[in-house]
Design a protein around this motif. Structure first.
Motif: not given
Length: 505
Positions: A123-124, A98-101, A111-119, A162-163
């Motif tokens: 992560l990658l 969360q700090k990195a984001i 929350e939701g799809g945009d949040g998981t995409r940013r996570y 694949e990342g």
């Protein structure tokens, strides 16, 4: 076992850091793929994952542990319980991501799809920045919950797969509590390892694992027991007798008692198993230990697994019967192992015997008794399957095996039946019988596959001078029923200990 063809190309593998698991995987996990480790909470997924990362650090690889379910402090606590040092492993927990984001654009992830995409992007980025060779993601359920639909979830998993490129081997830890509709992870993964634990009515939990799938690589199929102890996971690969064949000469072990050798057709042969069966107290354990002592005298290494008695009681009983095992125990010619059925898994027991034979050179094994061994099994139907494979392994190694089992008969109450007589190469039957107001014991060999034997019934006795076997009982009929009929014309003889000759003055 799924065997590897001799023409198969060499596969680059990454060790899991667990010797038994690497054996099941025929060397380790094929490098550069994504694998799922699944099981209920507390079964050992995190411990397995830390094994995997630490194995990488020992060969100079970089490891990253991403946790959405545990904090860095909690992971350090798990490692400390096994005396592990995680200083060379990068740990990212949820707060770190969360700090990195937030550092990226100053905004808290929605929350939701945009949040998981940013996570996922964060992560990658962290993994690529650390240039990791081994990655563990604990808590992949976060992606399935945040994804707006199954298609989006699958897309995120493919990005995750694949990342990192072909140089990163990834373990994804998944609880069995994940929503059942999100099954895309199973199809995306290159392989899956399932961990299970089961509650028993008494004693410790039984744990086992299996390889659910492994693309393009062979492995040892089926369930394999494991335990979690200080130092991590210890996995016991399922015993496969066909993989262990040795050359030996089938020679007999004499008991040193002519009457007993006559009954057994010369003694106990190498590479065979003998079952001593009869009511409790007839002398099965004593006879088994007596043969073990004879084997030690001729230079064999012996291990005795006792499910019924403590080591101290066994040594004391043997000494009172004229068999002092002190020197053999001190020299490790004879090893006595007290087994607690409530703490034992069948795979662990078989692994210990296998290790004793292949590593320590044991050539004589006693299992006393199969009634106790049965109590160590979670389900009775598995006993004969496990035992058959174990006896086949011991036979192919030229080991002499003695099994004891208490069964109904004579004047004692019934005990649970364990019908394993067809598995043993030889069966020795002991029975109480009544004769003129006294309780006596009879011994007979009812089966021997490896050679001919005496088809008679003899009287058997255990005294302070040890084992005694008398003449053939010819003047009684129905001895094995426990209440024979005397058919002789004179008073029936009793088996008496031989009196020592008086010394001349």
């Amino acid at each position: 076992m799924k065997r590897r063809p001799s023409t198969s190309p060499q596969i680059d593998r990454s060790s899991t850091g667990i010797l038994g698991l690497d054996d099941i995987l025929l060397g380790g996990l094929p490098t550069g793929n994504l694998y799922v480790v699944q099981g209920e909470p507390g079964v050992g997924k995190t411990t397995l994952a830390l094994h995997f990362l630490l194995a990488g650090t020992r060969i100079g690889e970089r490891g990253l542990y991403v946790s959405f379910s545990e904090t860095e402090k909690e992971l350090m606590s798990v490692a400390a319980s096994h005396n592990w040092n995680l200083n060379n492993i990068t740990i990212l927990d949820l707060s770190s991501i969360q700090k990195a984001i937030k550092a990226e654009d100053g905004r808290k992830p929605p929350e939701g799809g945009d949040g998981t995409r940013r996570y996922l992007r964060a992560l990658l980025a962290e993994a690529k920045k650390a240039r990791v060779n081994r990655l563990v993601i604990d808590g992949v359920a976060e992606f399935s919950v945040g994804a707006p639909d199954p298609f989006e979830y699958r897309n995120q998993l493919m990005q995750l797969k694949e990342g990192f490129g072909s140089g990163t081997t990834t373990l994804v830890l998944r609880d069995n509590t994940m929503p059942s509709q999100h099954t895309h992870l199973e199809s995306v993964a290159h392989g899956m390892i399932g961990l299970e634990k089961s509650e028993s009515g008494f004693g410790a939990e039984q744990r086992r694992l299996r390889i659910i799938k492994l693309r393009g690589s062979q492995f040892r199929a089926g369930f394999h027991n494991f335990v979690i102890e200080e130092g991590g996971l210890q996995v016991f690969p399922r015993l496969i007798a066909a993989e262990h064949v040795a050359t030996f000469t089938r020679t007999p072990l004499s008991s040193g008692i002519p009457e007993l050798d006559a009954l057994l057709g010369g003694g106990l042969d190498k590479g065979t198993s003998t079952l001593f069966t009869g009511p409790s107290g007839t002398g099965k354990s004593t006879m088994a230990i007596y043969f073990a002592a004879q084997a030690a005298k001729r230079g064999d290494k012996v291990v005795i697994y006792s499910f019924e008695e403590s080591i101290g009681l066994t040594v004391h009983r043997c000494r009172s019967l004229g068999m002092d095992l002190t020197n053999d125990l001190e020299n490790s010619t004879i090893v006595l192992r007290q087994i607690n059925p409530g703490e034992l898994s069948p795979g662990q027991f078989a692994f210990d015997i296998k290790n004793s034979v292949l590593t320590n050179g044991v050539s004589f094994v006693v299992i006393d008794s199969l009634n106790g061994y049965l109590n160590a099994m979670p389900d009775e139907r598995f006993l004969l399957i496990q035992l058959h494979e174990l006896l086949m392994f011991l036979a192919q190694q030229g080991v002499i095996t003695i099994l004891t089992v208490a069964q109904p008969g004579g004047v004692l109450p019934r005990v649970p039946d364990v019908d394993v007589s067809y598995l043993a190469d030889a069966v020795v039957l002991l029975r109480y019988f009544e004769a003129l107001g006294s309780v006596r014991t009879a011994i007979s060999a009812v089966k021997k596959r490896s050679s001919d034997h005496e088809h008679t019934i003899r009287e058997f006795s255990i005294t302070s001078r040890g084992l005694q076997v008398g003449d053939v009982i010819k003047e009684f009929q129905g001895v094995l029923t426990g209440t024979p009929t005397y058919t002789g014309t004179t008073s029936p003889p009793l088996l008496q200990p031989k009196t020592p000759k008086k010394k001349r003055r």
